[in-house]
Design a protein around this motif. Structure first.
Motif, short mmCIF file in Angstrom:
data_model
loop_
_atom_site.label_atom_id
_atom_site.label_comp_id
_atom_site.label_asym_id
_atom_site.label_seq_id
_atom_site.Cartn_x
_atom_site.Cartn_y
_atom_site.Cartn_z
N GLU A 71 0.81 -1.22 0.00
CA GLU A 71 0.00 0.00 0.00
C GLU A 71 0.85 1.27 0.00
O GLU A 71 0.41 2.31 -0.52
N THR A 72 2.07 1.21 0.53
CA THR A 72 2.90 2.42 0.57
C THR A 72 3.33 2.86 -0.82
O THR A 72 3.53 4.06 -1.05
N HIS A 73 3.45 1.94 -1.76
CA HIS A 73 3.84 2.33 -3.11
C HIS A 73 2.75 3.18 -3.76
O HIS A 73 3.06 4.15 -4.47
N GLU A 75 0.64 5.04 -2.12
CA GLU A 75 0.64 6.32 -1.41
C GLU A 75 1.80 7.21 -1.86
O GLU A 75 1.63 8.42 -2.01
N ARG A 113 -5.52 6.98 3.06
CA ARG A 113 -4.55 5.91 2.89
C ARG A 113 -5.10 4.86 1.93
O ARG A 113 -6.32 4.73 1.75
#
Length: 262
Positions: A71-73, A75, A113
């Motif tokens: 998920e951070t990619h 974001e 997010r």
């Protein structure tokens, strides 16, 4: 019956040269080229950026997406879009790049997010326009309205793959240029083609299959079965690569509208 596909879909060898014209028609003035390190190393985003510069369309290349993105990619993609003042994202790569960029384009508008969007129909308005430029023949993400990310979990919860799905994740346009698959290693070429083969079979057998999806699934199978051995024997066989890419595209269109089995 329904059939949801990108409003603009370009296919053929060298068709990526149409990217500047396509962006102008879509009213896109400053896109971000999102990719991964391996595709960037192959020089594909740089070549696209040169074409855009010649057409006086400013852009930037960001290669921060990794295989099996979490998920951070997504974001980070949204952060890059906002920080650079970009009005769209051109996702250049395999399914991992396309999926992370899809969610990033949504987050750039809806905020929050990536985990807030896990599930179905959580994206309730359009994100930034996304143009998909796949470099593999098989993921199907270039024509689908869903994305898969690795969720980080909360506390001691295990990491697992999560889906983000809904109409607003459908790319605004897709450019399938078989020439871009020539840089793909043999193993990745085979894995992508087998992925497409399974997509076609599952779409044909799915309870959600329709005459529309059957008309994509059925012609995909013989193309994939015939073209893959030719490409593996002779990686420079341009005609076989075109057939493989077309089979993968057909399989993706079928899977995106009939859904996969599991």
């Amino acid at each position: 019956m329904k059939l949801a596909l990108p409003p603009a879909l370009l296919f053929g060898r060298g068709v990526s040269r149409e990217l500047p014209r396509l962006l102008r028609e879509l009213g896109i003035a400053s896109p971000l080229l999102a990719t991964d390190p391996s595709v960037a190393a192959a020089g594909i985003p740089e070549r696209l950026a040169r074409d855009l510069a010649a057409a006086e369309i400013p852009t930037a290349i960001w290669d921060g997406i990794r295989p099996d993105p979490d998920e951070t990619h997504a974001e980070l993609c949204a952060e890059r879009l906002l920080a650079g003042g970009h009005d769209a994202v051109v996702a250049v790569g395999g399914g991992s790049v396309l999926d992370a960029a899809k969610v990033g384009a949504a987050l750039a508008v809806v905020g929050g997010r990536a985990a807030d969007l896990f599930g179905f129909h959580r994206v309730r308005r359009p994100g930034l326009p996304l143009v998909a430029v796949p470099t593999t023949a098989g993921s199907g993400s270039e024509v689908s309205s869903h994305a898969v990310l690795v969720g980080l979990g909360e506390g001691s919860s295990p990491r697992k793959k999560e889906v983000v799905a809904g109409f607003y994740l459908l790319p605004r346009a897709t450019i399938v240029d078989p020439d871009w698959t020539a840089t793909l290693p043999a193993a990745a070429t085979a894995h992508s083609a087998l992925d497409a083969l399974i997509h076609a079979i599952e779409a044909y057998l799915a309870r959600g299959a329709t005459p529309f999806t059957d008309n994509f699934a059925l012609p995909a199978l013989p193309r994939l079965v015939a073209a893959l051995p030719r490409v593996l024997r002779r990686p420079d066989d341009a005609a076989a690569r075109e057939e493989l890419s077309l089979g993968g595209l057909f399989a993706g269109c079928a899977m995106a509208n009939a859904n996969a089995g599991a």
